[in-house]
Design an enzyme around this catalytic site. Sequence first.
Site, PDB file in Angstrom:
ATOM      1  N   ASP A 203      39.260  42.201  32.879  1.00  0.00           N
ATOM      2  CA  ASP A 203      38.822  41.331  34.014  1.00  0.00           C
ATOM      3  C   ASP A 203      39.766  40.087  34.032  1.00  0.00           C
ATOM      4  OD1 ASP A 203      36.462  39.694  35.484  1.00  0.00           O
ATOM      5  OD2 ASP A 203      37.243  38.285  34.118  1.00  0.00           O
ATOM      6  N   LYS A 207      42.576  38.966  37.578  1.00  0.00           N
ATOM      7  CA  LYS A 207      42.828  37.575  37.886  1.00  0.00           C
ATOM      8  C   LYS A 207      44.245  37.004  37.656  1.00  0.00           C
ATOM      9  CE  LYS A 207      37.793  36.778  36.942  1.00  0.00           C
ATOM     10  NZ  LYS A 207      37.023  36.212  35.998  1.00  0.00           N
TER      11      LYS A 207
END
Length: 434
Positions: A203, A207
């Site tokens: 994750d 980003k």
Amino acid sequence: MMRTRPLKVALLGCGVVGSEVARIMTTHADDLTARIGAPVELAGVAVRRPSKVREGIDPALITTDATALLKRGDIDVAIEVIGGIEPARTLITTAFEHGISVVSANKALLAQDGAALHAAAGQAGLDLYYEAAVAGAIPLIRPLRESLAGDKINRVMGIVNGTTNFILDKMDSTGAGYQEALDEATALGYAEADPTADVEGYDAAAKAAILAGIAFHTRVHLDDVYREGMTEVSAADFASAKRMGCTIKLLAILERAADGESVTARVHPAMIPLSHPLASVREAYNAVFVEAEAAGRLMFYGPGAGGAPTASAVLGDLVAVCRNKLAEATGPGESAYTQLPVSPMGDVVTRYHISLDVADKPGVLAQVATCFAEHGVSIDTVRQQGRPDGGGSEASLVVVTHRAPDASLSGTVEALRKLDTVRGVASIMRVEGE
């Protein structure tokens, strides 16, 4: 002049974030109208399970055919909060093909196919906004893309995953082990039943790719981001960090090389001094530290996930895109003019904390020091102590280095593992923020 014909919005996905988007659009309808200059109408909601009760949403708006919703001819903006790669990618492309601007919160898709999606939006003369894809409610993408557009950003370092920060914060503050802290995060709803995407850094890496592309005006793909998870971080690591006046965070670190000719992007656990602003970020909060040439050091802090915080970022993008629609204009698109290469992790220069299990006998320290020297890694401090379990034939040796290339450290560790006097490399942790 206020336009009376409403701008029509298709909501693709109605989970935790989507339901909050729908609620805010309804409860703040008058304010949104005043801010945009025209009414905004939720024209349809595409879902997988139509039988599920969705409080506050007119059942007549629910459909399972997202493609038909986008093709019906009167949609101005699509909000994509489905997540994942497909069908989100196809639906966003379909929206562009039918003259529909898009607001997305899909970090995985943007990290993997952002360049293609930007190209499709640009070719169609439409907007692609995605503030909610990184750090939830924290205004970050727009400041990087617009407010700092005239500056040169050299470094971005931050905590961009609330689940991992909660776990590491609990390990630090309570002395809990990794599994115990993960169990608490799961019980409180911070961690998914399968926490792999969070705890293994996937994750955060997605980003990081998005942020690096914006910060350095170059294309950074998800595969360009070096990634390490935090599942091996132990209570012993935190004890060592505390002795150094540090704590441990899972960080996304994006840097422009000193010569300006390349960039690096990485996600991994690291020790940071307690004096650093990121060290005080607690619970499930996110924070991102930006270093720019003219603006200096800036920090963005706030809730990085959750239905309402993420919906706030989505609605901010919706207002911007709707204003652009009324002005018959588009906002900033992809800026990748620098075309800088992404250097491998081996080129990264930083400090290291290495914990070794060694034979407790004379000459061991000299062998270890020689191994570091042969690979060009300078030692800052060394601490040796007996094993906490009382094993008389072994000792724990902790080495903290000066700054060195990651490739040199990797070579050192490989050589250390071959020494007869080294029983094992218990931990390797980078030291950042100094």
